[in-house]
Design an enzyme around this catalytic site. Structure first.
Site, PDB file in Angstrom:
ATOM      1  N   SER A 142      41.317  28.481  40.078  1.00  0.00           N
ATOM      2  CA  SER A 142      39.949  28.938  39.618  1.00  0.00           C
ATOM      3  C   SER A 142      39.624  30.234  40.013  1.00  0.00           C
ATOM      4  CB  SER A 142      38.900  27.916  40.182  1.00  0.00           C
ATOM      5  OG  SER A 142      37.733  27.700  39.667  1.00  0.00           O
ATOM      6  N   GLU A 237      39.113  20.999  30.318  1.00  0.00           N
ATOM      7  CA  GLU A 237      38.376  21.571  31.253  1.00  0.00           C
ATOM      8  C   GLU A 237      37.833  22.730  30.437  1.00  0.00           C
ATOM      9  OE1 GLU A 237      40.029  24.283  34.057  1.00  0.00           O
ATOM     10  OE2 GLU A 237      41.999  23.460  34.019  1.00  0.00           O
ATOM     11  N   HIS A 267      39.810  20.056  35.652  1.00  0.00           N
ATOM     12  CA  HIS A 267      39.896  21.491  36.508  1.00  0.00           C
ATOM     13  C   HIS A 267      40.512  21.484  38.004  1.00  0.00           C
ATOM     14  CE1 HIS A 267      38.678  25.462  37.368  1.00  0.00           C
ATOM     15  NE2 HIS A 267      38.107  25.281  38.458  1.00  0.00           N
TER      16      HIS A 267
END
Length: 294
Positions: A142, A237, A267
């Protein structure tokens, strides 16, 4: 994968209302990320990286001369060494390398460039330990994926030798939030939504940085000369486009690029590898990629 594995993770993530406030969000991510402890055979050691906290870990049989430097996700505003400990340690096991997880400073208390500065401290710490750049892989999920690219681009811009390779999981590469899947995947993503990302970006940029600046949105960086990269992203996602567009940009810049899109995954799914077979499989793939390059 048992049919109910990913459903169980979804149920875990939706079992409580989304927390309000930075402290509560950080507590919640640490809670859901550390629900399953690291394996009992992992050895840990704290690290002081020129003022930035870190944590060494190593699995039995790993080569201590090879290192995975890892930046956790959490939108630059949450996440920690604790939340990602299981993911990091199992990645190190798969790569047969030591890992060094970085507890970089978080926004809004410490907006950009604090996280990048701490990433550089971690890199300098490794190099000062006598570890060659070609024995280091850098990775993150991320926001940690975006920070990984930002660090490598900074090193290249300074004329320094980059790491051997990069590993990006569900990377957040575009803080302008122009990806189409922010809309098309909104209904199936249990974690990441556009308004939430906008709040995180506002906190990280603090009104002083253009969201298209390649130091915060590596999708817009010059990637020529970037080391080999593995990108792993879930099909369910909203940041899917952040990964696929970055892979295309890297490929167009003649970067050796491997893109894996995992069906039904959400995610940063490898965080829950203890009870999610595709999480374990993704880490095995990542470990193999890292081992081939360092």
């Amino acid at each position: 994968m048992a049919p109910n594995e990913i459903d169980a993770i979804r149920a875990l993530l939706s079992s409580k209302p989304r927390p309000v406030g930075w402290a509560a969000r950080r507590e919640r991510l640490d809670e859901v990320g550390s629900l399953w402890a690291p394996a009992s055979d992992i050895a840990f050691e704290p690290a002081d990286m020129n003022g930035a906290p870190g944590e060494w870990s190593i699995a039995p049989g790993s080569d201590a001369s090879r290192v995975l430097l890892f930046f956790h996700g959490g939108g630059y505003c949450s996440g920690s060494i604790v939340s990602h400990r299981r993911m990091v340690t199992e990645a190190g096991r798969a790569a047969r390398a030591r890992t060094l997880a970085v507890g970089y400073r978080l926004a809004p208390e410490y907006p950009f460039p604090a996280a990048l500065e701490d990433g550089l401290k971690a890199w300098r710490y490794l190099r000062d330990q006598g570890i060659d750049a070609d024995r280091i892989a850098v990775g993150g999920d991320s926001a940690g994926g975006g920070l990984t690219v930002a660090l490598i681009n900074h090193l290249r811009g300074a004329g320094e030798e980059p790491p051997a390779c990069a590993w990006l999981v569900s990377p957040w590469t575009d803080l302008t939030m122009s990806g189409a899947t922010l809309e098309t995947k909104d209904a199936v993503d249990p974690l990441i939504h556009k308004d939430y990302l906008r709040e995180l970006a506002t906190a990280y940029l603090a009104g002083s940085v253009d969201p298209k600046d390649p130091r915060v949105s590596p999708l817009y960086a010059d990637l020529r000369g970037f080391p080999p990269v593995l990108i792993q992203v879930g099909a369910a996602e909203t940041l899917l486009d952040d990964a696929t567009r970055f892979a295309a940009a890297a490929g167009a810049a003649n970067v050796s690029t491997t893109l894996e899109i995992w069906p039904h995954m959400i995610h940063a799914w490898p965080i829950w590898n203890a009870h999610l077979q595709p999480g374990r499989a993704a880490l095995i793939n990542a470990g193999g990629f890292i081992a081939r390059h360092i």
